[in-house]
Design an enzyme around this catalytic site. Structure first.
Site, PDB file in Angstrom:
ATOM      1  N   GLU A  43     -12.025   6.015   5.646  1.00  0.00           N
ATOM      2  CA  GLU A  43     -11.741   6.154   4.218  1.00  0.00           C
ATOM      3  C   GLU A  43     -10.613   5.185   3.886  1.00  0.00           C
ATOM      4  O   GLU A  43      -9.554   5.197   4.523  1.00  0.00           O
ATOM      5  CB  GLU A  43     -11.311   7.581   3.842  1.00  0.00           C
ATOM      6  CG  GLU A  43     -11.132   7.709   2.318  1.00  0.00           C
ATOM      7  CD  GLU A  43     -10.516   9.029   1.847  1.00  0.00           C
ATOM      8  OE1 GLU A  43     -10.104   9.848   2.678  1.00  0.00           O
ATOM      9  OE2 GLU A  43     -10.428   9.205   0.618  1.00  0.00           O
ATOM     10  N   ASP A 120      -7.754   2.468  -6.900  1.00  0.00           N
ATOM     11  CA  ASP A 120      -6.959   1.954  -8.024  1.00  0.00           C
ATOM     12  C   ASP A 120      -7.830   1.048  -8.897  1.00  0.00           C
ATOM     13  O   ASP A 120      -8.526   0.172  -8.378  1.00  0.00           O
ATOM     14  CB  ASP A 120      -5.746   1.172  -7.503  1.00  0.00           C
ATOM     15  CG  ASP A 120      -4.779   2.075  -6.740  1.00  0.00           C
ATOM     16  OD1 ASP A 120      -4.826   3.303  -6.964  1.00  0.00           O
ATOM     17  OD2 ASP A 120      -3.990   1.571  -5.924  1.00  0.00           O
ATOM     18  N   GLU A 198     -10.127  13.969  -7.448  1.00  0.00           N
ATOM     19  CA  GLU A 198     -11.368  14.560  -7.975  1.00  0.00           C
ATOM     20  C   GLU A 198     -11.088  15.949  -8.549  1.00  0.00           C
ATOM     21  O   GLU A 198     -11.580  16.296  -9.628  1.00  0.00           O
ATOM     22  CB  GLU A 198     -12.392  14.634  -6.840  1.00  0.00           C
ATOM     23  CG  GLU A 198     -13.769  15.080  -7.262  1.00  0.00           C
ATOM     24  CD  GLU A 198     -14.774  14.919  -6.116  1.00  0.00           C
ATOM     25  OE1 GLU A 198     -14.417  14.357  -5.060  1.00  0.00           O
ATOM     26  OE2 GLU A 198     -15.913  15.364  -6.295  1.00  0.00           O
TER      27      GLU A 198
END
Ligand code: SAM
Length: 216
Positions: A43, A120, A198
């Site tokens: 990730e 970003d 999220e």
């Protein structure tokens, strides 16, 4: 991500057992780091680590490496790792680096999957190349992913999402699936693990976009 200067961050992060100190030395040898031949998922821009730690807990037969640029943010992830819920995990490591240099740390075909969550946006056009879904970054990912390896990207930022859909096409990757409303898409939302952002943005009512792109 709001950044605070945390004086203990550097020392704590560097001393932590999950943090790989010289990640370039592991290039081509990540299987040895984990001591098994399981698939490797990374990730990029993992923030405080909620997603990757929950993924690692849910999928013990997959190795996970979380990449974060700032020690002050990575500190939160290692602190989360140290909680009762995650401290026994053997299949997760962290690297503090700028993802621009991802090819220095992973060899060709070493990575099976890449997650990008709430990256970003870099809204100014002149900064477009810094976006983690730009063709520049996709070219870097192409050089470390296995043949059928894919990138999964989630964001509430629809402009960035549309840009990313275009970049995937421009890079010649295949778009496996996408949605502008992940949480109401039964198939794509199955087994979804929420990131910090999220949770925050969906609570505000923002729909979450997701795409899955397959390496050419
Ligand atoms: N993925 C987390 C989430 O969904 O809750 C955090 C999202 S936050 C908006 C983006 C994170 O990516 C920040 O922690 C930032 O420092 C990191 N980041 C941005 N660009 C990066 C880069 N080039 N290399 C490594 N980390 C990066």
């Amino acid at each position: 991500m709001r950044l605070r200067n945390i004086p203990r961050a550097e020392g704590t992060v560097q001393a932590h057992k999950t943090v790989i100190k010289r990640p370039e030395d592991q290039r081509g040898c990540w299987r040895q780091v984990f001591g098994n031949k399981n698939p490797l998922y990374i990730e990029i821009g993992m923030g405080k680590g909620q997603f990757i730690l929950n993924m690692a807990a849910k999928y013990p037969d997959i190795n996970f490496v979380g990449i974060e640029r700032y020690t002050s943010v990575l500190l939160r992830a290692v602190e989360k790792f140290d909680t009762e819920e995650f401290r026994e995990l053997k299949n997760v490591r962290f690297v503090c680096m700028d993802a621009r240099n991802v090819e220095d740390v992973f060899a060709p075909v070493e990575v099976d999957r890449i997650y990008l969550n709430f990256s970003d946006p870099w809204p100014k056009a002149r900064h477009a190349r810094r976006r983690l879904t730009s063709t520049e970054f996709l070219a870097r990912y192409e050089r470390i992913l296995v043949e059928s390896g894919h990138v999964e990207f989630k964001t509430d930022n629809t402009e960035l999402f549309n840009f990313s859909l275009e970049q995937v096409k421009e890079a010649g990757w295949a778009l496996e699936s996408f949605t502008y409303d992940l949480h109401h898409n039964e198939e794509m939302n199955r087994d979804n693990i929420m990131t910090e952002y999220e949770e925050k943005f969906s609570k505000k009512g923002n729909p979450i976009n997701k795409l899955i792109a397959v390496r050419k």
